[in-house]
Design an enzyme around this catalytic site. Structure first.
Site, PDB file in Angstrom:
ATOM      1  CG  ASN A   7       1.811  -7.813   0.519  1.00  0.00           C
ATOM      2  OD1 ASN A   7       2.571  -8.785   0.432  1.00  0.00           O
ATOM      3  ND2 ASN A   7       0.542  -7.840   0.138  1.00  0.00           N
ATOM      4  NE  ARG A  95      -0.735 -11.092   2.463  1.00  0.00           N
ATOM      5  CZ  ARG A  95      -0.835 -11.643   1.256  1.00  0.00           C
ATOM      6  NH1 ARG A  95      -0.147 -11.157   0.253  1.00  0.00           N
ATOM      7  NH2 ARG A  95      -1.627 -12.657   1.072  1.00  0.00           N
ATOM      8  CG  HIS A 184      -7.396 -14.793   1.168  1.00  0.00           C
ATOM      9  ND1 HIS A 184      -8.175 -15.534   0.300  1.00  0.00           N
ATOM     10  CD2 HIS A 184      -6.384 -14.294   0.430  1.00  0.00           C
ATOM     11  CE1 HIS A 184      -7.654 -15.486  -0.910  1.00  0.00           C
ATOM     12  NE2 HIS A 184      -6.562 -14.731  -0.859  1.00  0.00           N
ATOM     13  CG  ASN A 215      -6.160 -11.645  -9.234  1.00  0.00           C
ATOM     14  OD1 ASN A 215      -6.760 -11.942 -10.258  1.00  0.00           O
ATOM     15  ND2 ASN A 215      -5.463 -10.540  -9.094  1.00  0.00           N
ATOM     16  NE  ARG A 245      -3.895 -18.659  -6.431  1.00  0.00           N
ATOM     17  CZ  ARG A 245      -3.983 -17.983  -5.300  1.00  0.00           C
ATOM     18  NH1 ARG A 245      -4.165 -18.613  -4.159  1.00  0.00           N
ATOM     19  NH2 ARG A 245      -3.900 -16.669  -5.296  1.00  0.00           N
ATOM     20  CD  GLU A 388      -5.801  -8.761   2.235  1.00  0.00           C
ATOM     21  OE1 GLU A 388      -5.184  -9.763   2.587  1.00  0.00           O
ATOM     22  OE2 GLU A 388      -6.112  -8.523   1.045  1.00  0.00           O
TER      23      GLU A 388
HETATM   24  P1  ADP Z   1      -6.031  -9.633  -5.275  1.00  0.00           P
HETATM   25  O1  ADP Z   1      -6.413 -11.024  -4.894  1.00  0.00           O
HETATM   26  O2  ADP Z   1      -4.934  -9.558  -6.280  1.00  0.00           O
HETATM   27  O3  ADP Z   1      -5.886  -8.680  -4.105  1.00  0.00           O
HETATM   28  P2  ADP Z   1      -8.445  -8.154  -5.891  1.00  0.00           P
HETATM   29  O4  ADP Z   1      -9.182  -8.404  -4.631  1.00  0.00           O
HETATM   30  O5  ADP Z   1      -7.987  -6.784  -6.188  1.00  0.00           O
HETATM   31  O6  ADP Z   1      -7.267  -9.179  -6.088  1.00  0.00           O
HETATM   32  O7  ADP Z   1      -9.378  -8.664  -7.086  1.00  0.00           O
HETATM   33  C1  ADP Z   1      -8.952  -8.606  -8.403  1.00  0.00           C
HETATM   34  C2  ADP Z   1     -10.011  -9.207  -9.299  1.00  0.00           C
HETATM   35  O8  ADP Z   1     -11.266  -8.597  -9.025  1.00  0.00           O
HETATM   36  C3  ADP Z   1      -9.768  -8.966 -10.781  1.00  0.00           C
HETATM   37  O9  ADP Z   1      -8.976  -9.953 -11.346  1.00  0.00           O
HETATM   38  C4  ADP Z   1     -11.177  -8.996 -11.349  1.00  0.00           C
HETATM   39  O10 ADP Z   1     -11.496 -10.322 -11.705  1.00  0.00           O
HETATM   40  C5  ADP Z   1     -12.065  -8.622 -10.198  1.00  0.00           C
HETATM   41  N1  ADP Z   1     -12.712  -7.313 -10.367  1.00  0.00           N
HETATM   42  C6  ADP Z   1     -12.193  -6.096 -10.110  1.00  0.00           C
HETATM   43  N2  ADP Z   1     -13.106  -5.135 -10.416  1.00  0.00           N
HETATM   44  C7  ADP Z   1     -14.202  -5.766 -10.854  1.00  0.00           C
HETATM   45  C8  ADP Z   1     -15.496  -5.346 -11.329  1.00  0.00           C
HETATM   46  N3  ADP Z   1     -15.832  -4.054 -11.386  1.00  0.00           N
HETATM   47  N4  ADP Z   1     -16.373  -6.285 -11.692  1.00  0.00           N
HETATM   48  C9  ADP Z   1     -16.051  -7.588 -11.628  1.00  0.00           C
HETATM   49  N5  ADP Z   1     -14.867  -8.054 -11.200  1.00  0.00           N
HETATM   50  C10 ADP Z   1     -13.961  -7.162 -10.825  1.00  0.00           C
END
Ligand code: ADP
Length: 402
Positions: A7, A95, A184, A215, A245, A388
């Site tokens: 990726n 990806r 996604h 995110n 965003r 993914e």
């Molecule tokens: P990406 O879109 O970068 O792949 P992820 O799916 O890893 O992101 O999600 C990241 C986000 O998940 C973090 O910015 C945070 O807001 C949220 N997150 C991660 N762990 C927790 C948790 N234990 N409780 C609440 N939110 C969480």
């Protein structure tokens, strides 16, 4: 078969080497700050097991080729024991963010495919060039090994025109391909497949709402196993409230900002993508920080939480109307998998539509799929971890097996 999943981002490369026979992860790595004065590589052999070996390197990584060469050294390092030689890699899965209308499924990469990914650069000017960098480097460093592109947009190519068209002059679609594409897709498809298994039905008979909250955030309406609508649009900016965003805004806000604040198009674009969403409302974009601040009485943190979860609810309601009958709602990604409060607030008030949550189940933490709906809920609600890389590895292998 060993499949290397790549990726490639503008200044980062994530890679994973998987054994697709038993779906185990042999190597997982992240290279960051490519092109900066100092770059980082963190490589984990046999991650999450008792044999885990973590290696961290800090050195200048001027370009993607240097980064990938470092990664190959890690992957083939005999001390780590994953593989001895890069020839043991059977295929590489990339990806690719934007496949436009050209790609409905994963595709073996050849010069025509590269040209088509290039032709879609205007639709994803930040992502596709970085993905292409990864492809070019991998083709140079792994000659003769089949390379497969797995597109974020492909799963959503089944969305019908009434859901993908914007109500704009038609020639913008005809000439410039302005329409909803959705993103996604690999994640939505993966959790949909997992959910169908859990429901004990073929995916082709399932109506699902999949809610990816990381995110980046997006929601997809899946009818009989196919994506029929999704919240991200022509670019990954539309729809739900994300980390930085904005998601949906009145399009006239752009004009307002240009006319009244003297902002140019670049400034508006940067604001909507990087300084909006949760961060724009409360200065924080990690949901864990937002909860901690809201608990201490930070009103903007509470507002950000309320705005995001209200938007989720609104979209769930819309997609229930789109689908008519829903077998299950699935939460996934960082927030979706871990945040019981966000899930609870996102489903608030939906009992009249047959969505009832089991609070005790919702409060549980699990790395495995977890059913969080009450026994008398007519719509099942599941938390299903997305993966993914595994999805890309499976699809890469599947296309080579056919
Ligand atoms: P990406 O879109 O970068 O792949 P992820 O799916 O890893 O992101 O999600 C990241 C986000 O998940 C973090 O910015 C945070 O807001 C949220 N997150 C991660 N762990 C927790 C948790 N234990 N409780 C609440 N939110 C969480």
């Amino acid at each position: 078969m060993h499949v290397l999943v790549i990726n490639s981002g503008s200044s980062s490369i994530k890679y994973q080497l998987l054994d697709t026979d038993n779906e185990s992860v042999l190597i997982s790595g992240l290279i960051e700050r490519i092109g900066d004065a100092q770059g980082d590589l963190i490589n984990k052999a046999f991650p999450g097991t008792d044999n885990e070996v973590v290696t961290e390197i800090e050195q200048p990584i001027p370009d993607h080729t240097t980064g990938m060469r470092l990664a190959i050294d890690m992957i083939t390092d005999p001390a780590k024991g994953a593989i001895k030689d890069k020839s043991e890699i059977g295929a590489i899965g990339h990806r690719v963010v934007h496949g436009g209308e050209d790609f409905h499924e994963p595709t073996i990469i050849d010069t025509e495919v590269i040209a088509a990914i290039e032709a879609n650069v205007p639709l994803a000017p930040l992502h596709n060039p970085a993905n292409l960098d990864g492809i070019h480097v991998a083709m140079e460093l792994f000659p003769g090994i089949p390379q497969v592109a797995v597109f974020d947009t492909a799963f959503h190519q089944t969305i019908p025109p009434h859901a993908y068209m914007y109500a704009l002059p038609y020639e913008l679609y005809e000439k410039d391909r302005v329409r909803r594409y959705g993103f996604h897709g690999t994640s939505h498809k993966f959790v949909a497949g997992e959910c169908a298994n859990l429901l004990g039905k073929p995916l082709a008979e399932c109506n699902l709402i999949t809610v990816h909250l990381g995110n980046g955030c997006s929601m997809t309406a899946i009818e009989n196993g196919k994506s029929v609508d999704t919240s991200l649009g022509m670019t990954p900016l539309e729809g739900l409230v994300m980390g930085t965003r904005s998601g949906d805004v009145d399009p006239a806000i752009h004009t307002f900002l240009a006319r009244n604040k003297g902002m140019d198009i670049e400034a508006i674009d940067a604001m909507l993508n990087k300084q909006s969403g949760l961060k724009g409302m409360c200065g924080m974009n990690d949901m864990r920080d937002i909860h901690a601040a809201a608990d201490k009485g930070n009103k903007n943190a509470q507002l950000a939480l309320d705005v995001q979860t209200y938007r989720n609810r609104k979209y769930i309601g819309a997609y229930m109307a789109v689908l008519g009958h829903v077998d299950a709602i699935v939460f996934t990604a960082g927030i979706g998998e871990n945040d019981a409060i966000v899930r609870r607030l996102s489903l608030k008030g939906l009992a009249g539509f047959g969505v009832k949550i089991d609070e005790a189940a919702n409060d549980q933490r699990a790395k495995e799929p977890l059913k969080i709906s009450a026994n008398n809920s007519t719509v099942a609600v599941w938390v299903i971890p997305t993966n993914e890389e595994l999805a890309i590895a499976r699809q890469t292998r599947a296309i080579l097996d056919t």
